[in-house]
Scaffold this active site. Structure first.
Site, PDB file in Angstrom:
ATOM      1  N   CYS A  75       0.844  -1.194   0.000  1.00  0.00           N
ATOM      2  CA  CYS A  75       0.000   0.000   0.000  1.00  0.00           C
ATOM      3  C   CYS A  75       0.885   1.251   0.000  1.00  0.00           C
ATOM      4  O   CYS A  75       2.123   1.169   0.081  1.00  0.00           O
ATOM      5  CB  CYS A  75      -0.919  -0.005   1.228  1.00  0.00           C
ATOM      6  SG  CYS A  75      -0.023   0.069   2.803  1.00  0.00           S
ATOM      7  N   CYS A 126       2.941   6.017   8.458  1.00  0.00           N
ATOM      8  CA  CYS A 126       1.977   6.053   7.362  1.00  0.00           C
ATOM      9  C   CYS A 126       1.083   7.284   7.471  1.00  0.00           C
ATOM     10  O   CYS A 126       0.553   7.576   8.549  1.00  0.00           O
ATOM     11  CB  CYS A 126       1.114   4.789   7.401  1.00  0.00           C
ATOM     12  SG  CYS A 126      -0.266   4.800   6.232  1.00  0.00           S
ATOM     13  N   GLU A 173       0.900   0.055  16.185  1.00  0.00           N
ATOM     14  CA  GLU A 173       0.081   1.179  15.725  1.00  0.00           C
ATOM     15  C   GLU A 173      -0.931   1.607  16.784  1.00  0.00           C
ATOM     16  O   GLU A 173      -1.126   2.803  17.023  1.00  0.00           O
ATOM     17  CB  GLU A 173      -0.639   0.842  14.424  1.00  0.00           C
ATOM     18  CG  GLU A 173      -1.445   2.017  13.879  1.00  0.00           C
ATOM     19  CD  GLU A 173      -2.317   1.657  12.701  1.00  0.00           C
ATOM     20  OE1 GLU A 173      -3.406   2.253  12.581  1.00  0.00           O
ATOM     21  OE2 GLU A 173      -1.922   0.795  11.881  1.00  0.00           O
ATOM     22  N   SER A 205       1.297  -9.968  10.617  1.00  0.00           N
ATOM     23  CA  SER A 205       0.648  -8.849   9.927  1.00  0.00           C
ATOM     24  C   SER A 205      -0.847  -8.830  10.226  1.00  0.00           C
ATOM     25  O   SER A 205      -1.572  -9.757   9.869  1.00  0.00           O
ATOM     26  CB  SER A 205       0.876  -8.965   8.412  1.00  0.00           C
ATOM     27  OG  SER A 205       0.030  -8.083   7.708  1.00  0.00           O
ATOM     28  N   SER A 206      -1.292  -7.764  10.852  1.00  0.00           N
ATOM     29  CA  SER A 206      -2.702  -7.646  11.224  1.00  0.00           C
ATOM     30  C   SER A 206      -3.602  -7.604   9.998  1.00  0.00           C
ATOM     31  O   SER A 206      -4.600  -8.326   9.922  1.00  0.00           O
ATOM     32  CB  SER A 206      -2.912  -6.389  12.072  1.00  0.00           C
ATOM     33  OG  SER A 206      -4.277  -6.189  12.360  1.00  0.00           O
ATOM     34  N   ASN A 207      -3.252  -6.771   9.022  1.00  0.00           N
ATOM     35  CA  ASN A 207      -4.141  -6.644   7.851  1.00  0.00           C
ATOM     36  C   ASN A 207      -4.222  -7.952   7.075  1.00  0.00           C
ATOM     37  O   ASN A 207      -5.268  -8.295   6.535  1.00  0.00           O
ATOM     38  CB  ASN A 207      -3.690  -5.476   6.963  1.00  0.00           C
ATOM     39  CG  ASN A 207      -2.508  -5.813   6.079  1.00  0.00           C
ATOM     40  OD1 ASN A 207      -2.656  -6.359   4.992  1.00  0.00           O
ATOM     41  ND2 ASN A 207      -1.311  -5.494   6.542  1.00  0.00           N
ATOM     42  N   SER A 267       1.673  -5.495   3.275  1.00  0.00           N
ATOM     43  CA  SER A 267       3.123  -5.403   3.476  1.00  0.00           C
ATOM     44  C   SER A 267       3.863  -6.515   2.743  1.00  0.00           C
ATOM     45  O   SER A 267       5.045  -6.749   2.996  1.00  0.00           O
ATOM     46  CB  SER A 267       3.450  -5.449   4.971  1.00  0.00           C
ATOM     47  OG  SER A 267       2.851  -6.566   5.597  1.00  0.00           O
TER      48      SER A 267
END
Length: 408
Positions: free
Chosen positions: A53, A148, A178, A314-316, A377
């Site tokens: 992203c 970000c 985050e 990775s959360s997303n 990511s």
């Protein structure tokens, strides 16, 4: 949108060509149907949106440029740059050191840093307390800042509604870098509490309505509320912001739920609910939305299984897996190396935080249809490598060049 100078090792000519073709055909990004890669006995349905992203590319460009422009200097990252082991290992190989791990455990004592050292803030951002610590060591905390812009937008929204006397409810994982950063920035302006999911949102609602005694709040949300939080006072006017990599539909569901609780509690209507509930819908990350919507589009198709590529922490990425698991056998892998053979795969169970070794993988039928996507990511080069590995199980590697030619 701005383009970034990302190392070529993360790029894939094939994936770039596919993405460019889809962008030309659908500039408004309204079409979430997958790209069909038909190899005969193997059919791969590639998500409309996946991979790096804006925020990730921005962070990678700054980090690698910083290394290249500062030979001989000690360079540190506060923690992992992004949640992808390949990118982080590449930075470690260039001599970069991590000050903390992803949980905040100190790896390099603060006392070992000097004003001559470079410290890079990762894409997740950092807390005001760490910024202050760096300043006290003679290090400018924001000189090499890869936070970000969409994370910073959440901070700005939290500050904005805080100045209007709203308490901020953060939907996020309390231990995530985050969320720790967002919590720190928000609590400096207004009372703040973190809820990790809808279950905790429902628990919080019982204190908004007064169904439960206030003392229960402080044990139930221990470590997740700002100092001096007053349950009776601070839950009368609220707004919901999120960790940008959370499931967007869940964030919206939590916001809608809390909004309805507030409306019922204070007998408000849609016209005057803003008196006690702040509109924060614009804090949802576009990439999170696009990637999750693309998976929803994928799942409209008939398939045998799904593969999601990305870092295990990775959360997303885990939320993409979560969506796929509802409908299909889903394999969460970090790279093509996890695909050992047509009947053997190593994959991550994010629910129980363990890698599984499965000896039943590709079904014995033709064609086999696979849904394929990756986290924000994850380098496109890894997605191409996964496609190549899958083709090798059918002796179809030569088809890769034919495919590339069709999108050139």
């Amino acid at each position: 949108m701005k383009t970034f100078n990302v190392p070529i090792i993360y790029r894939s000519p094939l994936i770039t060509a596919i993405k460019n073709r889809r962008k030309q055909q659908d500039r408004m990004k309204k079409d979430f149907t997958p790209t069909v890669l038909d190899f005969g006995p193997l059919k791969i349905l590639l998500a409309r949106h996946f991979g790096f992203c804006y925020g990730v590319e921005n962070a990678i460009e700054i980090a690698f440029r910083t290394v290249d422009e500062n030979p001989g200097k000690r360079i540190f990252l506060l923690s992992e740059m992004i949640h992808n082991p390949h990118v982080n290992n590449d930075l470690l190989a260039k001599g970069v050191q991590f000050i903390m791990d992803t949980a905040g455990k100190q790896l390099v004592p603060w006392e070992e840093l000097t004003p001559e050292d470079i410290v890079i803030i990762p894409a997740f951002g950092t807390t005001l307390e760490i910024e202050s610590k760096l300043t006290s060591l003679g290090i400018a905390p924001l000189q090499y800042n890869t936070t970000c812009p969409f994370v910073e937008r959440v901070w700005n929204k939290a500050e904005q509604i805080g100045q209007q006397s709203y308490t901020v409810i953060v939907h996020g994982k309390p231990g995530h870098e985050e969320t720790r950063a967002t919590f720190s920035h928000s609590r400096s302006n207004t009372p703040t509490v973190v809820v990790k999911d809808m279950e905790e949102a429902r628990e919080l609602a019982t204190f908004i309505t007064g169904e439960r005694p206030v003392d229960g709040f402080y044990s139930l949300f221990k470590g997740q509320y700002s100092e001096g939080f007053d349950v009776t006072r601070d839950l009368q006017r609220v707004g919901v912001v999120n960790q940008t990599t959370m499931l967007a539909t869940e964030t919206q569901a939590i916001a809608d739920y809390i909004k309805n609780v507030i409306m019922d509690r204070y007998a408000l209507s849609a016209e005057n609910v803003s008196e006690r509930f702040a509109d924060t819908r614009d804090t949802l990350c576009y990439a999170t939305n696009d990637n999750q919507s693309a998976v929803t589009g994928l799942l409209q198709e008939e398939a045998d299984l799904a593969i999601v590529v990305g870092g295990y922490n990775s959360s997303n990425t885990s939320h993409l897996v979560e969506l796929c698991e509802v409908k299909l056998p889903t394999y969460f892998i970090s790279s093509d190396e996890k695909l050992v053979a047509a009947n053997e795969v190593y994959h991550w169970d994010f629910h129980h935080k363990q890698e599984l070794h499965s000896l039943s993988f590709l079904p014995a039928k033709e064609p086999v249809t696979i849904l394929l996507t990756s986290g924000a990511s994850c380098p496109d080069a890894l997605v191409e490598a996964v496609i190549r590995k899958l083709l090798s199980f059918y002796d179809l590697e030569y088809k890769m060049e034919e495919l590339a030619a069709t999108f050139a």
